[in-house]
Design a protein around this motif. Structure first.
Motif, PDB file in Angstrom:
ATOM      1  N   ALA A  45       0.853  -1.187   0.000  1.00 35.85           N
ATOM      2  CA  ALA A  45       0.000   0.000   0.000  1.00 35.85           C
ATOM      3  C   ALA A  45       0.889   1.236   0.000  1.00 35.85           C
ATOM      4  CB  ALA A  45      -0.927   0.006   1.214  1.00 35.85           C
ATOM      5  N   TYR A  46       0.276   2.374  -0.330  1.00 33.13           N
ATOM      6  CA  TYR A  46       1.020   3.632  -0.468  1.00 33.13           C
ATOM      7  C   TYR A  46       0.229   4.771   0.161  1.00 33.13           C
ATOM      8  CZ  TYR A  46       3.103   0.675  -4.040  1.00 33.13           C
ATOM      9  OH  TYR A  46       3.695  -0.376  -4.691  1.00 33.13           O
ATOM     10  N   ALA A  47       0.915   5.876   0.378  1.00 31.94           N
ATOM     11  CA  ALA A  47       0.274   7.083   0.879  1.00 31.94           C
ATOM     12  C   ALA A  47       0.888   8.281   0.183  1.00 31.94           C
ATOM     13  CB  ALA A  47       0.447   7.200   2.395  1.00 31.94           C
ATOM     14  N   VAL A  48       0.116   9.350   0.115  1.00 29.07           N
ATOM     15  CA  VAL A  48       0.590  10.601  -0.470  1.00 29.07           C
ATOM     16  C   VAL A  48       0.619  11.664   0.621  1.00 29.07           C
ATOM     17  CG1 VAL A  48       0.147  12.420  -2.165  1.00 29.07           C
ATOM     18  CG2 VAL A  48      -0.333  10.030  -2.739  1.00 29.07           C
ATOM     19  N   GLY A  49       1.719  12.405   0.685  1.00 33.10           N
ATOM     20  CA  GLY A  49       1.833  13.527   1.599  1.00 33.10           C
ATOM     21  C   GLY A  49       1.915  14.818   0.812  1.00 33.10           C
ATOM     22  N   VAL A  50       1.156  15.820   1.228  1.00 35.15           N
ATOM     23  CA  VAL A  50       1.117  17.125   0.557  1.00 35.15           C
ATOM     24  C   VAL A  50       1.519  18.199   1.551  1.00 35.15           C
ATOM     25  CG1 VAL A  50      -0.343  18.819  -0.610  1.00 35.15           C
ATOM     26  CG2 VAL A  50      -0.726  16.370  -0.994  1.00 35.15           C
ATOM     27  N   HIS A  51       2.540  18.976   1.198  1.00 33.69           N
ATOM     28  CA  HIS A  51       2.935  20.131   2.008  1.00 33.69           C
ATOM     29  C   HIS A  51       2.550  21.394   1.260  1.00 33.69           C
ATOM     30  CE1 HIS A  51       6.347  22.703   3.984  1.00 33.69           C
ATOM     31  NE2 HIS A  51       5.143  23.066   4.379  1.00 33.69           N
ATOM     32  N   LEU A  52       1.545  22.081   1.800  1.00 28.80           N
ATOM     33  CA  LEU A  52       1.109  23.361   1.246  1.00 28.80           C
ATOM     34  C   LEU A  52       1.828  24.464   2.006  1.00 28.80           C
ATOM     35  CD1 LEU A  52      -2.764  23.278   0.674  1.00 28.80           C
ATOM     36  CD2 LEU A  52      -0.998  23.883  -0.968  1.00 28.80           C
ATOM     37  N   ASP A  53       2.952  24.929   1.476  1.00 31.65           N
ATOM     38  CA  ASP A  53       3.674  26.032   2.103  1.00 31.65           C
ATOM     39  C   ASP A  53       3.156  27.338   1.509  1.00 31.65           C
ATOM     40  OD1 ASP A  53       5.443  27.334   3.740  1.00 31.65           O
ATOM     41  OD2 ASP A  53       7.224  26.275   3.011  1.00 31.65           O
ATOM     42  N   ARG A  54       3.626  28.442   2.045  1.00 26.64           N
ATOM     43  CA  ARG A  54       3.134  29.732   1.559  1.00 26.64           C
ATOM     44  C   ARG A  54       3.591  30.040   0.137  1.00 26.64           C
ATOM     45  NH1 ARG A  54       3.550  30.369   7.088  1.00 26.64           N
ATOM     46  NH2 ARG A  54       1.778  31.462   8.068  1.00 26.64           N
ATOM     47  N   ASP A  55       4.674  29.434  -0.306  1.00 25.09           N
ATOM     48  CA  ASP A  55       5.199  29.745  -1.641  1.00 25.09           C
ATOM     49  C   ASP A  55       5.543  28.516  -2.463  1.00 25.09           C
ATOM     50  OD1 ASP A  55       7.390  28.849  -0.288  1.00 25.09           O
ATOM     51  OD2 ASP A  55       8.643  30.601  -0.639  1.00 25.09           O
ATOM     52  N   GLU A  56       5.177  27.329  -1.978  1.00 25.35           N
ATOM     53  CA  GLU A  56       5.587  26.115  -2.669  1.00 25.35           C
ATOM     54  C   GLU A  56       4.656  24.965  -2.331  1.00 25.35           C
ATOM     55  OE1 GLU A  56       9.972  24.574  -3.551  1.00 25.35           O
ATOM     56  OE2 GLU A  56       9.366  24.077  -1.499  1.00 25.35           O
ATOM     57  N   LEU A  57       4.434  24.097  -3.302  1.00 31.37           N
ATOM     58  CA  LEU A  57       3.689  22.856  -3.122  1.00 31.37           C
ATOM     59  C   LEU A  57       4.655  21.689  -3.252  1.00 31.37           C
ATOM     60  CD1 LEU A  57       1.123  21.042  -3.041  1.00 31.37           C
ATOM     61  CD2 LEU A  57       0.965  21.357  -5.527  1.00 31.37           C
ATOM     62  N   THR A  58       4.699  20.826  -2.238  1.00 35.52           N
ATOM     63  CA  THR A  58       5.532  19.626  -2.272  1.00 35.52           C
ATOM     64  C   THR A  58       4.638  18.406  -2.126  1.00 35.52           C
ATOM     65  OG1 THR A  58       7.374  20.814  -1.226  1.00 35.52           O
ATOM     66  CG2 THR A  58       7.486  18.415  -1.241  1.00 35.52           C
ATOM     67  N   LEU A  59       4.838  17.427  -3.007  1.00 29.27           N
ATOM     68  CA  LEU A  59       4.069  16.186  -2.999  1.00 29.27           C
ATOM     69  C   LEU A  59       5.030  15.023  -2.816  1.00 29.27           C
ATOM     70  CD1 LEU A  59       2.007  16.995  -6.195  1.00 29.27           C
ATOM     71  CD2 LEU A  59       1.125  17.117  -3.878  1.00 29.27           C
ATOM     72  N   ALA A  60       4.694  14.102  -1.934  1.00 29.99           N
ATOM     73  CA  ALA A  60       5.545  12.935  -1.688  1.00 29.99           C
ATOM     74  C   ALA A  60       4.709  11.672  -1.749  1.00 29.99           C
ATOM     75  CB  ALA A  60       6.225  13.044  -0.323  1.00 29.99           C
ATOM     76  N   LEU A  61       5.204  10.682  -2.451  1.00 28.23           N
ATOM     77  CA  LEU A  61       4.593   9.357  -2.472  1.00 28.23           C
ATOM     78  C   LEU A  61       5.463   8.443  -1.620  1.00 28.23           C
ATOM     79  CD1 LEU A  61       2.487   7.335  -3.716  1.00 28.23           C
ATOM     80  CD2 LEU A  61       4.259   6.811  -5.405  1.00 28.23           C
ATOM     81  N   THR A  62       4.856   7.745  -0.671  1.00 29.84           N
ATOM     82  CA  THR A  62       5.604   6.824   0.178  1.00 29.84           C
ATOM     83  C   THR A  62       5.018   5.423   0.090  1.00 29.84           C
ATOM     84  OG1 THR A  62       4.313   6.924   2.238  1.00 29.84           O
ATOM     85  CG2 THR A  62       5.853   8.749   1.798  1.00 29.84           C
ATOM     86  N   ASP A  63       5.836   4.455   0.465  1.00 28.18           N
ATOM     87  CA  ASP A  63       5.319   3.096   0.574  1.00 28.18           C
ATOM     88  C   ASP A  63       4.697   2.919   1.954  1.00 28.18           C
ATOM     89  OD1 ASP A  63       7.389   2.611   2.401  1.00 28.18           O
ATOM     90  OD2 ASP A  63       8.619   1.494   0.965  1.00 28.18           O
ATOM     91  N   LEU A  64       4.337   1.691   2.291  1.00 30.37           N
ATOM     92  CA  LEU A  64       3.628   1.418   3.532  1.00 30.37           C
ATOM     93  C   LEU A  64       4.478   1.716   4.763  1.00 30.37           C
ATOM     94  CD1 LEU A  64       0.939   0.379   4.624  1.00 30.37           C
ATOM     95  CD2 LEU A  64       1.806  -1.960   4.409  1.00 30.37           C
ATOM     96  N   THR A  65       5.800   1.684   4.635  1.00 30.13           N
ATOM     97  CA  THR A  65       6.678   1.975   5.759  1.00 30.13           C
ATOM     98  C   THR A  65       6.935   3.463   5.935  1.00 30.13           C
ATOM     99  OG1 THR A  65       8.763   1.876   4.521  1.00 30.13           O
ATOM    100  CG2 THR A  65       7.859  -0.216   5.321  1.00 30.13           C
ATOM    101  N   GLY A  66       6.478   4.273   4.997  1.00 29.93           N
ATOM    102  CA  GLY A  66       6.741   5.706   5.049  1.00 29.93           C
ATOM    103  C   GLY A  66       7.984   6.121   4.293  1.00 29.93           C
ATOM    104  N   ALA A  67       8.657   5.172   3.648  1.00 33.16           N
ATOM    105  CA  ALA A  67       9.856   5.503   2.873  1.00 33.16           C
ATOM    106  C   ALA A  67       9.452   6.254   1.605  1.00 33.16           C
ATOM    107  CB  ALA A  67      10.623   4.236   2.506  1.00 33.16           C
TER     108      ALA A  67
END
Length: 416
Positions: free
Chosen positions: A86-108
């Motif tokens: 399984a996987y998860a997506v993390g989204v960081h909405l900063d004031r001047d930048e959007l960062t998207l991260a895809l991780t595996d089940l361990t969070g890597a």
């Protein structure tokens, strides 16, 4: 040392016990752990552990990883978590930048993408960018997931996962192209399920309702149903929290993490994520950790929050002047207040400003604490994408029973 069992062998706690087992498998890593060790560390009976691990194996979450010599009798079969289940997506909405991260089940992290973005532009264009960015990331990295992997597996019933819900079509991402950060995936990620999307943004906000308050410098976000809007657009469970809380959670779930610490973040703003007793401390209204809006100068300069002399406005002004040692001294004053209030074990520093001059900030904060005879260790959390990866843990940590569900969205994420 035995792990606090936290649950008994009752049908009503079936999912909770499965989460206990899953979390031990997660922390065991590649070496794995035997069923007997799982029973000893959870307090469950060997029979209960065997039933749970059989269901997890049938659902593809757990696999055998060989055998280990035993002090008596036949060798023990070792089990390990399957990171690509399984996987998860993390989204960081900063004031001047959007960062998207895809991780595996361990969070890597498997892939990290970023693009410029102005949070002050308000919800319509920003949430459209988030939607397009998440769809593009999943389309690129998870092309072989059946039906987009839209439903999370249930650890308690892993042998009969729910059918995948229909996923919306993925249009091409609009706006500036997402830039690749770090090594790209070696190839398409193996088929699996997307548990959900964690979104982290500046506060104040209510993480239970998934709604921001009056964000400093971006007042248009007040009252916007961020979580519900993104869930409707993405067809995935969404969890929303403050950026500092997400980063602190990501640090807290790492093996060997201190039981109590403050993550102090200095980037486009200043705030803190608090962990006490191994769990995030959010407060009843997600107001804990608003370190940047402590008043430290009664007649100081006005702050965007409406007050005067806030720690954030003073610290960012020093950064803007290029006076980083002074900024570190001001940051140290705030960190000292946290140490005195909460008696935490460690102060962890992060954020783009800190990572740009880690020795200056770590040394400056240490000097302030030492001058006040506070022996609390100070370290720099070196992960440049700590907030985005922590946002993914807003989805993963409930799945492993590390934090309780806090809203309808996380109820759907946890499964059991």
């Amino acid at each position: 040392m035995r792990r606090d069992p936290g649950g008994a062998n009752l049908a009503a706690l079936r999912g909770h016990n499965a989460a206990l087992v899953l979390d031990l498998l997660r922390t065991a890593g590649r070496e794995g752990i035997s069923r007997l060790e799982l029973a000893e560390r959870t307090g469950l009976t060997p029979q209960a552990v065997s039933k749970i691990t059989a269901r997890l194996r049938a659902g593809g979450l757990v696999a055998e990883a060989g055998r280990r010599a035993s002090t008596g009798g036949k060798p023990r079969t070792v089990l390990r978590l399957v990171p690509t289940a399984a996987y998860a997506v993390g989204v960081h909405l900063d004031r001047d930048e959007l960062t998207l991260a895809l991780t595996d089940l361990t969070g890597a992290p498997l892939a990290v993408r970023r693009r410029p973005l102005a949070l002050a532009d308000g919800p319509p264009p920003v949430l459209a960018a988030v939607t397009d960015g998440v769809r593009a990331l999943l389309a690129e990295a998870l092309p072989k997931v059946p039906d987009g992997g839209r439903k999370p597996p249930d650890p308690a019933r892993a042998e009969t996962p729910d059918p995948a819900a229909p996923a919306p079509a993925a249009p091409a991402a609009s706006g500036p192209a997402l830039a690749i950060s770090g090594p790209p995936p070696s190839g398409p990620v193996a088929p699996g399920l997307v548990l959900g999307v964690g979104v982290a943004m500046p506060g104040p906000l209510d993480h239970r309702l998934g709604v921001p308050g009056r964000v400093t410098g971006a007042p248009a976000w007040e009252g916007c149903a961020v979580r519900d809007v993104l869930e409707a657009r993405l067809g995935l469970p969404v969890a929303l929290d403050k950026d500092t809380n997400a980063a602190a959670l990501g640090l807290a779930v790492r093996p060997g993490a201190p039981r109590s610490f403050a993550y102090v973040h200095l980037g486009t703003g200043l705030g803190a994520g608090l962990v006490v007793g191994g769990a995030p401390l959010r407060g009843g209204r997600t107001g804990a950790g608003e370190l940047g809006h402590q008043t430290v100068q009664l007649d100081g300069p006005p702050c965007g929050c409406g007050a005067r002399g806030c720690l954030e406005v003073l610290c960012l002004a020093a950064v803007a002047r290029g006076e980083l040692p002074e900024a570190a001294r001001i940051l140290g004053t705030g960190a000292a207040n946290l140490v005195r209030l909460l008696d935490i074990d460690r102060v962890l520093l992060g954020g783009r400003v800190v990572l740009g001059a880690p020795e200056v900030f770590a040394g400056g904060v240490r000097a302030v604490l030492a001058g006040l005879r506070l022996p609390t260790p100070v370290e720099v959390a070196a992960a440049p994408d700590a907030v985005a990866l922590g946002a993914a843990q807003l989805v993963l940590a409930p799945f492993f029973g590390r934090v309780p569900p806090t809203g309808s969205s996380e109820d759907r994420i946890t499964g059991p």
